[in-house]
Design a protein around this motif. Structure first.
Motif, PDB file in Angstrom:
ATOM      1  N   ALA A   1       0.833  -1.206   0.000  1.00 59.04           N
ATOM      2  CA  ALA A   1       0.000   0.000   0.000  1.00 59.04           C
ATOM      3  C   ALA A   1       0.865   1.253   0.000  1.00 59.04           C
ATOM      4  N   VAL A   2       1.947   1.245   0.771  1.00 62.71           N
ATOM      5  CA  VAL A   2       2.873   2.387   0.800  1.00 62.71           C
ATOM      6  C   VAL A   2       3.398   2.653  -0.606  1.00 62.71           C
ATOM      7  N   GLU A   3       3.813   1.590  -1.279  1.00 64.47           N
ATOM      8  CA  GLU A   3       4.372   1.723  -2.623  1.00 64.47           C
ATOM      9  C   GLU A   3       3.319   2.185  -3.617  1.00 64.47           C
ATOM     10  N   GLU A   4       2.124   1.583  -3.567  1.00 67.57           N
ATOM     11  CA  GLU A   4       1.063   1.945  -4.514  1.00 67.57           C
ATOM     12  C   GLU A   4       0.583   3.379  -4.326  1.00 67.57           C
ATOM     13  N   LEU A   5       0.561   3.862  -3.074  1.00 66.76           N
ATOM     14  CA  LEU A   5       0.153   5.237  -2.798  1.00 66.76           C
ATOM     15  C   LEU A   5       1.297   6.227  -3.026  1.00 66.76           C
ATOM     16  N   GLY A   6       2.515   5.719  -3.161  1.00 64.20           N
ATOM     17  CA  GLY A   6       3.667   6.586  -3.366  1.00 64.20           C
ATOM     18  C   GLY A   6       3.994   7.428  -2.146  1.00 64.20           C
ATOM     19  N   LEU A   7       3.807   6.856  -0.960  1.00 64.07           N
ATOM     20  CA  LEU A   7       4.007   7.618   0.274  1.00 64.07           C
ATOM     21  C   LEU A   7       5.486   7.851   0.559  1.00 64.07           C
ATOM     22  N   PHE A   8       5.772   9.030   1.101  1.00 68.39           N
ATOM     23  CA  PHE A   8       7.113   9.403   1.536  1.00 68.39           C
ATOM     24  C   PHE A   8       6.959  10.434   2.646  1.00 68.39           C
ATOM     25  N   VAL A   9       7.990  10.623   3.433  1.00 72.36           N
ATOM     26  CA  VAL A   9       7.946  11.632   4.492  1.00 72.36           C
ATOM     27  C   VAL A   9       7.725  12.992   3.830  1.00 72.36           C
ATOM     28  N   GLY A  10       6.672  13.660   4.258  1.00 69.68           N
ATOM     29  CA  GLY A  10       6.304  14.948   3.687  1.00 69.68           C
ATOM     30  C   GLY A  10       5.084  14.886   2.787  1.00 69.68           C
ATOM     31  N   SER A  11       4.683  13.682   2.372  1.00 70.59           N
ATOM     32  CA  SER A  11       3.515  13.606   1.486  1.00 70.59           C
ATOM     33  C   SER A  11       2.226  13.863   2.253  1.00 70.59           C
ATOM     34  N   ASP A  12       1.259  14.465   1.561  1.00 70.24           N
ATOM     35  CA  ASP A  12      -0.056  14.722   2.142  1.00 70.24           C
ATOM     36  C   ASP A  12      -0.893  13.457   2.072  1.00 70.24           C
ATOM     37  N   VAL A  13      -1.624  13.178   3.143  1.00 69.16           N
ATOM     38  CA  VAL A  13      -2.504  12.015   3.201  1.00 69.16           C
ATOM     39  C   VAL A  13      -3.782  12.390   3.936  1.00 69.16           C
ATOM     40  N   VAL A  14      -4.748  11.508   3.840  1.00 65.17           N
ATOM     41  CA  VAL A  14      -5.972  11.615   4.625  1.00 65.17           C
ATOM     42  C   VAL A  14      -6.117  10.314   5.399  1.00 65.17           C
ATOM     43  N   ALA A  15      -6.207  10.424   6.722  1.00 65.01           N
ATOM     44  CA  ALA A  15      -6.405   9.256   7.574  1.00 65.01           C
ATOM     45  C   ALA A  15      -7.898   8.947   7.610  1.00 65.01           C
ATOM     46  N   LEU A  16      -8.252   7.719   7.321  1.00 67.00           N
ATOM     47  CA  LEU A  16      -9.642   7.262   7.292  1.00 67.00           C
ATOM     48  C   LEU A  16      -9.882   6.336   8.474  1.00 67.00           C
ATOM     49  N   ILE A  17     -10.902   6.662   9.280  1.00 65.43           N
ATOM     50  CA  ILE A  17     -11.185   5.872  10.480  1.00 65.43           C
ATOM     51  C   ILE A  17     -12.686   5.676  10.601  1.00 65.43           C
ATOM     52  N   LYS A  18     -13.122   4.421  10.623  1.00 60.96           N
ATOM     53  CA  LYS A  18     -14.545   4.144  10.828  1.00 60.96           C
ATOM     54  C   LYS A  18     -14.949   4.579  12.235  1.00 60.96           C
ATOM     55  N   ALA A  19     -16.141   5.145  12.353  1.00 63.39           N
ATOM     56  CA  ALA A  19     -16.642   5.599  13.656  1.00 63.39           C
ATOM     57  C   ALA A  19     -16.720   4.443  14.655  1.00 63.39           C
ATOM     58  N   THR A  20     -16.983   3.245  14.173  1.00 65.46           N
ATOM     59  CA  THR A  20     -17.090   2.084  15.064  1.00 65.46           C
ATOM     60  C   THR A  20     -15.742   1.644  15.605  1.00 65.46           C
ATOM     61  N   GLU A  21     -14.651   2.181  15.063  1.00 68.20           N
ATOM     62  CA  GLU A  21     -13.305   1.811  15.524  1.00 68.20           C
ATOM     63  C   GLU A  21     -12.718   2.845  16.471  1.00 68.20           C
ATOM     64  N   VAL A  22     -13.522   3.858  16.832  1.00 69.60           N
ATOM     65  CA  VAL A  22     -13.064   4.891  17.761  1.00 69.60           C
ATOM     66  C   VAL A  22     -13.616   4.581  19.138  1.00 69.60           C
ATOM     67  N   ALA A  23     -12.727   4.368  20.097  1.00 67.46           N
ATOM     68  CA  ALA A  23     -13.118   4.175  21.494  1.00 67.46           C
ATOM     69  C   ALA A  23     -12.920   5.509  22.201  1.00 67.46           C
ATOM     70  N   LEU A  24     -13.660   5.723  23.280  1.00 72.29           N
ATOM     71  CA  LEU A  24     -13.561   6.966  24.030  1.00 72.29           C
ATOM     72  C   LEU A  24     -13.182   6.696  25.471  1.00 72.29           C
ATOM     73  N   ALA A  25     -12.380   7.598  26.017  1.00 76.94           N
ATOM     74  CA  ALA A  25     -11.977   7.502  27.420  1.00 76.94           C
ATOM     75  C   ALA A  25     -12.157   8.877  28.058  1.00 76.94           C
ATOM     76  N   THR A  26     -12.562   8.862  29.313  1.00 78.61           N
ATOM     77  CA  THR A  26     -12.645  10.099  30.076  1.00 78.61           C
ATOM     78  C   THR A  26     -11.546  10.061  31.130  1.00 78.61           C
ATOM     79  N   GLU A  27     -11.237  11.201  31.674  1.00 80.26           N
ATOM     80  CA  GLU A  27     -10.169  11.243  32.666  1.00 80.26           C
ATOM     81  C   GLU A  27     -10.700  11.526  34.029  1.00 80.26           C
TER      82      GLU A  27
END
Length: 139
Positions: free
Chosen positions: A113-139
């Motif tokens: 995936a890194v190779e196919e996306l052509g990723l390198f330090v400095g490249s712009d990306v968008v992080a995709l995260i399903k809402a069901t994969e986000v856990a919440l914690a309170t302090e």
């Protein structure tokens, strides 16, 4: 408590919408970006989540996908733009560190995936995260 989950983003609840068994929780992250979590109704009640509640969004690095631009027509609720600030590639997998407004994320993706996306330090990306994969914690 110390957790092995690398991605821990501080934020505040902006809205809670309760359903029969689940609740969606909208957050405003420290950098101003928005994030949505889908958690059980029981968890939302136990955490006493309400607008203004400070929380920490937790996401395993294996649950962060990457794209080179925003993706339209996708059910994934969270798309956080950022830039690659670190990249470690192994024989099969890679660890990609991304700086987003107000924090940092780590994505564990395949070397291919890194190779196919052509990723390198400095490249712009968008992080995709399903809402069901986000856990919440309170302090």
């Amino acid at each position: 408590m110390t957790l092995s989950i690398r991605n821990q983003l501080p934020g505040a609840v902006t809205a809670v919408q309760s359903g029969e068994a689940m609740a969606t929780v909208k957050l405003r992250l420290g950098g101003g970006q928005h994030l949505m979590a889908a958690i059980t109704l029981e968890a939302a009640e136990e955490l006493a989540l309400a607008p203004g509640s400070p929380v920490r969004a937790l996401v395993k690095s294996t649950e962060v996908s990457l794209a080179t631009s925003r993706v339209e027509g996708l059910s994934i609720r969270n798309q956080l733009p950022g830039a690659v600030t670190g990249l470690v590639t192994g024989a099969v997998m890679a660890t990609v560190r991304i700086t987003v407004d107000g924090g940092e994320l780590t994505a564990a993706i395949t070397k291919d995936a890194v190779e196919e996306l052509g990723l390198f330090v400095g490249s712009d990306v968008v992080a995709l995260i399903k809402a069901t994969e986000v856990a919440l914690a309170t302090e």
